[in-house]
Design a protein around this motif. Structure first.
Motif, PDB file in Angstrom:
ATOM      1  N   GLU A   1       0.837  -1.199   0.000  1.00 47.25           N
ATOM      2  CA  GLU A   1       0.000   0.000   0.000  1.00 47.25           C
ATOM      3  C   GLU A   1       0.872   1.249   0.000  1.00 47.25           C
ATOM      4  O   GLU A   1       1.817   1.357   0.781  1.00 47.25           O
ATOM      5  CB  GLU A   1      -0.923   0.011   1.226  1.00 47.25           C
ATOM      6  CG  GLU A   1      -1.959  -1.107   1.236  1.00 47.25           C
ATOM      7  CD  GLU A   1      -1.380  -2.419   1.723  1.00 47.25           C
ATOM      8  OE1 GLU A   1      -2.026  -3.450   1.572  1.00 47.25           O
ATOM      9  OE2 GLU A   1      -0.250  -2.400   2.270  1.00 47.25           O
ATOM     10  N   ARG A   2       0.541   2.200  -0.834  1.00 48.52           N
ATOM     11  CA  ARG A   2       1.327   3.429  -0.932  1.00 48.52           C
ATOM     12  C   ARG A   2       0.874   4.497   0.049  1.00 48.52           C
ATOM     13  O   ARG A   2       1.652   5.357   0.430  1.00 48.52           O
ATOM     14  CB  ARG A   2       1.262   3.967  -2.361  1.00 48.52           C
ATOM     15  CG  ARG A   2       2.015   3.110  -3.372  1.00 48.52           C
ATOM     16  CD  ARG A   2       1.769   3.559  -4.782  1.00 48.52           C
ATOM     17  NE  ARG A   2       0.376   3.341  -5.160  1.00 48.52           N
ATOM     18  CZ  ARG A   2      -0.110   3.593  -6.371  1.00 48.52           C
ATOM     19  NH1 ARG A   2       0.665   4.101  -7.304  1.00 48.52           N
ATOM     20  NH2 ARG A   2      -1.381   3.355  -6.639  1.00 48.52           N
ATOM     21  N   ASP A   3      -0.403   4.461   0.440  1.00 47.81           N
ATOM     22  CA  ASP A   3      -0.908   5.474   1.363  1.00 47.81           C
ATOM     23  C   ASP A   3      -2.196   4.970   2.009  1.00 47.81           C
ATOM     24  O   ASP A   3      -2.690   3.879   1.688  1.00 47.81           O
ATOM     25  CB  ASP A   3      -1.143   6.816   0.647  1.00 47.81           C
ATOM     26  CG  ASP A   3      -2.024   6.670  -0.589  1.00 47.81           C
ATOM     27  OD1 ASP A   3      -2.953   5.843  -0.562  1.00 47.81           O
ATOM     28  OD2 ASP A   3      -1.756   7.374  -1.581  1.00 47.81           O
ATOM     29  N   ALA A   4      -2.743   5.788   2.904  1.00 45.73           N
ATOM     30  CA  ALA A   4      -3.945   5.389   3.643  1.00 45.73           C
ATOM     31  C   ALA A   4      -5.153   5.234   2.721  1.00 45.73           C
ATOM     32  O   ALA A   4      -6.012   4.377   2.963  1.00 45.73           O
ATOM     33  CB  ALA A   4      -4.242   6.419   4.733  1.00 45.73           C
ATOM     34  N   THR A   5      -5.213   6.044   1.664  1.00 41.58           N
ATOM     35  CA  THR A   5      -6.340   5.943   0.736  1.00 41.58           C
ATOM     36  C   THR A   5      -6.356   4.590   0.042  1.00 41.58           C
ATOM     37  O   THR A   5      -7.408   3.954  -0.096  1.00 41.58           O
ATOM     38  CB  THR A   5      -6.254   7.067  -0.312  1.00 41.58           C
ATOM     39  OG1 THR A   5      -6.301   8.335   0.354  1.00 41.58           O
ATOM     40  CG2 THR A   5      -7.413   6.970  -1.301  1.00 41.58           C
ATOM     41  N   GLU A   6      -5.173   4.129  -0.381  1.00 38.53           N
ATOM     42  CA  GLU A   6      -5.090   2.829  -1.031  1.00 38.53           C
ATOM     43  C   GLU A   6      -5.413   1.701  -0.062  1.00 38.53           C
ATOM     44  O   GLU A   6      -6.097   0.732  -0.415  1.00 38.53           O
ATOM     45  CB  GLU A   6      -3.700   2.628  -1.624  1.00 38.53           C
ATOM     46  CG  GLU A   6      -3.571   1.355  -2.430  1.00 38.53           C
ATOM     47  CD  GLU A   6      -2.249   1.260  -3.172  1.00 38.53           C
ATOM     48  OE1 GLU A   6      -1.854   0.125  -3.502  1.00 38.53           O
ATOM     49  OE2 GLU A   6      -1.623   2.303  -3.418  1.00 38.53           O
ATOM     50  N   LEU A   7      -4.944   1.812   1.171  1.00 39.27           N
ATOM     51  CA  LEU A   7      -5.259   0.806   2.185  1.00 39.27           C
ATOM     52  C   LEU A   7      -6.763   0.752   2.428  1.00 39.27           C
ATOM     53  O   LEU A   7      -7.354  -0.330   2.510  1.00 39.27           O
ATOM     54  CB  LEU A   7      -4.520   1.120   3.483  1.00 39.27           C
ATOM     55  CG  LEU A   7      -4.880   0.248   4.689  1.00 39.27           C
ATOM     56  CD1 LEU A   7      -4.569  -1.223   4.413  1.00 39.27           C
ATOM     57  CD2 LEU A   7      -4.141   0.721   5.941  1.00 39.27           C
ATOM     58  N   LYS A   8      -7.390   1.904   2.553  1.00 43.44           N
ATOM     59  CA  LYS A   8      -8.842   1.967   2.788  1.00 43.44           C
ATOM     60  C   LYS A   8      -9.599   1.282   1.654  1.00 43.44           C
ATOM     61  O   LYS A   8     -10.537   0.515   1.881  1.00 43.44           O
ATOM     62  CB  LYS A   8      -9.276   3.423   2.916  1.00 43.44           C
ATOM     63  CG  LYS A   8     -10.755   3.633   3.216  1.00 43.44           C
ATOM     64  CD  LYS A   8     -11.025   5.112   3.472  1.00 43.44           C
ATOM     65  CE  LYS A   8     -12.495   5.343   3.853  1.00 43.44           C
ATOM     66  NZ  LYS A   8     -13.392   5.142   2.710  1.00 43.44           N
ATOM     67  N   ARG A   9      -9.184   1.516   0.421  1.00 47.94           N
ATOM     68  CA  ARG A   9      -9.846   0.910  -0.727  1.00 47.94           C
ATOM     69  C   ARG A   9      -9.675  -0.611  -0.712  1.00 47.94           C
ATOM     70  O   ARG A   9     -10.618  -1.355  -0.976  1.00 47.94           O
ATOM     71  CB  ARG A   9      -9.289   1.496  -2.025  1.00 47.94           C
ATOM     72  CG  ARG A   9      -9.963   0.960  -3.281  1.00 47.94           C
ATOM     73  CD  ARG A   9      -9.551   1.731  -4.515  1.00 47.94           C
ATOM     74  NE  ARG A   9      -8.111   1.663  -4.747  1.00 47.94           N
ATOM     75  CZ  ARG A   9      -7.279   2.691  -4.586  1.00 47.94           C
ATOM     76  NH1 ARG A   9      -7.744   3.863  -4.166  1.00 47.94           N
ATOM     77  NH2 ARG A   9      -5.984   2.559  -4.827  1.00 47.94           N
ATOM     78  N   GLU A  10      -8.472  -1.077  -0.366  1.00 48.79           N
ATOM     79  CA  GLU A  10      -8.224  -2.524  -0.323  1.00 48.79           C
ATOM     80  C   GLU A  10      -9.049  -3.202   0.758  1.00 48.79           C
ATOM     81  O   GLU A  10      -9.528  -4.330   0.565  1.00 48.79           O
ATOM     82  CB  GLU A  10      -6.742  -2.785  -0.091  1.00 48.79           C
ATOM     83  CG  GLU A  10      -5.866  -2.473  -1.293  1.00 48.79           C
ATOM     84  CD  GLU A  10      -4.426  -2.898  -1.055  1.00 48.79           C
ATOM     85  OE1 GLU A  10      -4.103  -3.277   0.086  1.00 48.79           O
ATOM     86  OE2 GLU A  10      -3.643  -2.852  -2.006  1.00 48.79           O
ATOM     87  N   VAL A  11      -9.200  -2.533   1.900  1.00 51.39           N
ATOM     88  CA  VAL A  11      -9.998  -3.107   2.985  1.00 51.39           C
ATOM     89  C   VAL A  11     -11.466  -3.157   2.588  1.00 51.39           C
ATOM     90  O   VAL A  11     -12.161  -4.169   2.776  1.00 51.39           O
ATOM     91  CB  VAL A  11      -9.808  -2.293   4.281  1.00 51.39           C
ATOM     92  CG1 VAL A  11     -10.791  -2.757   5.352  1.00 51.39           C
ATOM     93  CG2 VAL A  11      -8.381  -2.432   4.796  1.00 51.39           C
ATOM     94  N   GLU A  12     -11.965  -2.072   2.019  1.00 52.02           N
ATOM     95  CA  GLU A  12     -13.388  -1.995   1.672  1.00 52.02           C
ATOM     96  C   GLU A  12     -13.765  -2.969   0.562  1.00 52.02           C
ATOM     97  O   GLU A  12     -14.867  -3.522   0.561  1.00 52.02           O
ATOM     98  CB  GLU A  12     -13.726  -0.568   1.257  1.00 52.02           C
ATOM     99  CG  GLU A  12     -13.715   0.415   2.417  1.00 52.02           C
ATOM    100  CD  GLU A  12     -13.951   1.855   1.988  1.00 52.02           C
ATOM    101  OE1 GLU A  12     -14.319   2.671   2.853  1.00 52.02           O
ATOM    102  OE2 GLU A  12     -13.781   2.154   0.780  1.00 52.02           O
ATOM    103  N   THR A  13     -12.874  -3.205  -0.380  1.00 56.31           N
ATOM    104  CA  THR A  13     -13.164  -4.129  -1.484  1.00 56.31           C
ATOM    105  C   THR A  13     -12.811  -5.570  -1.156  1.00 56.31           C
ATOM    106  O   THR A  13     -13.203  -6.488  -1.874  1.00 56.31           O
ATOM    107  CB  THR A  13     -12.387  -3.718  -2.752  1.00 56.31           C
ATOM    108  OG1 THR A  13     -10.970  -3.813  -2.496  1.00 56.31           O
ATOM    109  CG2 THR A  13     -12.748  -2.297  -3.163  1.00 56.31           C
ATOM    110  N   GLY A  14     -12.041  -5.775  -0.081  1.00 55.00           N
ATOM    111  CA  GLY A  14     -11.600  -7.112   0.270  1.00 55.00           C
ATOM    112  C   GLY A  14     -10.337  -7.542  -0.449  1.00 55.00           C
ATOM    113  O   GLY A  14      -9.865  -8.673  -0.255  1.00 55.00           O
ATOM    114  N   ALA A  15      -9.764  -6.658  -1.276  1.00 54.63           N
ATOM    115  CA  ALA A  15      -8.567  -7.012  -2.041  1.00 54.63           C
ATOM    116  C   ALA A  15      -7.373  -7.295  -1.144  1.00 54.63           C
ATOM    117  O   ALA A  15      -6.451  -8.024  -1.540  1.00 54.63           O
ATOM    118  CB  ALA A  15      -8.232  -5.880  -3.025  1.00 54.63           C
ATOM    119  N   ILE A  16      -7.373  -6.744   0.066  1.00 58.38           N
ATOM    120  CA  ILE A  16      -6.246  -6.942   0.971  1.00 58.38           C
ATOM    121  C   ILE A  16      -6.111  -8.401   1.405  1.00 58.38           C
ATOM    122  O   ILE A  16      -5.025  -8.862   1.738  1.00 58.38           O
ATOM    123  CB  ILE A  16      -6.392  -6.026   2.212  1.00 58.38           C
ATOM    124  CG1 ILE A  16      -5.077  -5.999   2.995  1.00 58.38           C
ATOM    125  CG2 ILE A  16      -7.550  -6.468   3.090  1.00 58.38           C
ATOM    126  CD1 ILE A  16      -5.103  -5.010   4.154  1.00 58.38           C
TER     127      ILE A  16
END
Length: 210
Positions: free
Chosen positions: A39-54
């Motif tokens: 993850e490059r930043d908090a926005t990318e982390l948030k998107r990965e968590v919300e979509t389940g991609a993480i």
């Protein structure tokens, strides 16, 4: 146990902070290697968590997710309340550090030992005159010892000693104070109080300057 965690909610279910961190693992050559963040930043982390991609990455990198993947993959088995209850019991019991201190082949044990050994070597190579690993018992450990339980971490410290790593177990001085003045005087919000830290500082002084 934190040394094998990448995603904090997987390690500590009661957290209100969805954060990630790098960690080390044992590589194929037996040495330490980095498990780095993508993850490059908090926005990318948030998107990965919300979509389940993480989840796809955590299934490869986070010890706690890999330990019980169905708890994170929305398994069909979780329609059963009994299955959810059984997995909850397994998850909670799996957070007891004594189980890992007593299993020298577990990943938390091996990674923690390797990190401390590497730290010891690097510190000496970079000019430290002496390196001492401190063992800090938490409040739960002192309660357990007061109830007659054994020190499950003694083997871990002996293992470090066998690798040439000096350690100082602060349990004796803190347990004495725990019994004399009680936990409220020693702890504040899961950390040592000013009084507890003063006891630790004196024990360190006596070791370094006998």
């Amino acid at each position: 146990l934190r040394s094998v965690s990448v995603y904090r909610p997987a390690y500590y279910h009661e957290t209100n902070s969805a954060v990630v961190k790098p960690r080390c693992r044992i590589g194929e050559d037996g040495g330490l290697e980095w498990v780095r963040l993508t993850e490059r930043d908090a926005t990318e982390l948030k998107r990965e968590v919300e979509t389940g991609a993480i989840l796809e990455r955590l299934l490869r990198t986070d010890y706690w997710v890999r330990r019980l993947p169905r708890a994170y993959e929305r398994s069909a088995l979780y329609w059963s309340s009994t299955m959810r209850m059984l997995d909850s019991v397994r998850e909670n019991s799996g957070r007891d550090p004594c189980g890992y201190y007593l299993d020298a082949q577990s990943e938390p044990y091996r990674v923690s030992r390797a990190i401390l050994k590497r730290f010891h070597e690097d510190a000496l190579r970079n000019g430290a005159g002496r390196v001492v690993v401190l063992f800090f018992p938490d409040e739960a450990a002192l309660y357990a010892l007061s109830a007659g339980q054994a020190r499950c971490w003694s083997g871990f410290l002996r293992d470090l000693s066998g690798e040439g790593v000096e350690s100082l177990d602060l349990t004796d001085v803190l347990l004495e104070a725990f019994r004399a003045i009680g936990p409220r005087a020693l702890f504040a919000d899961n950390h040592y109080s000013a009084r507890g830290n003063a006891i630790v500082a004196e024990a360190i002084r006596r070791r370094l300057f006998p």
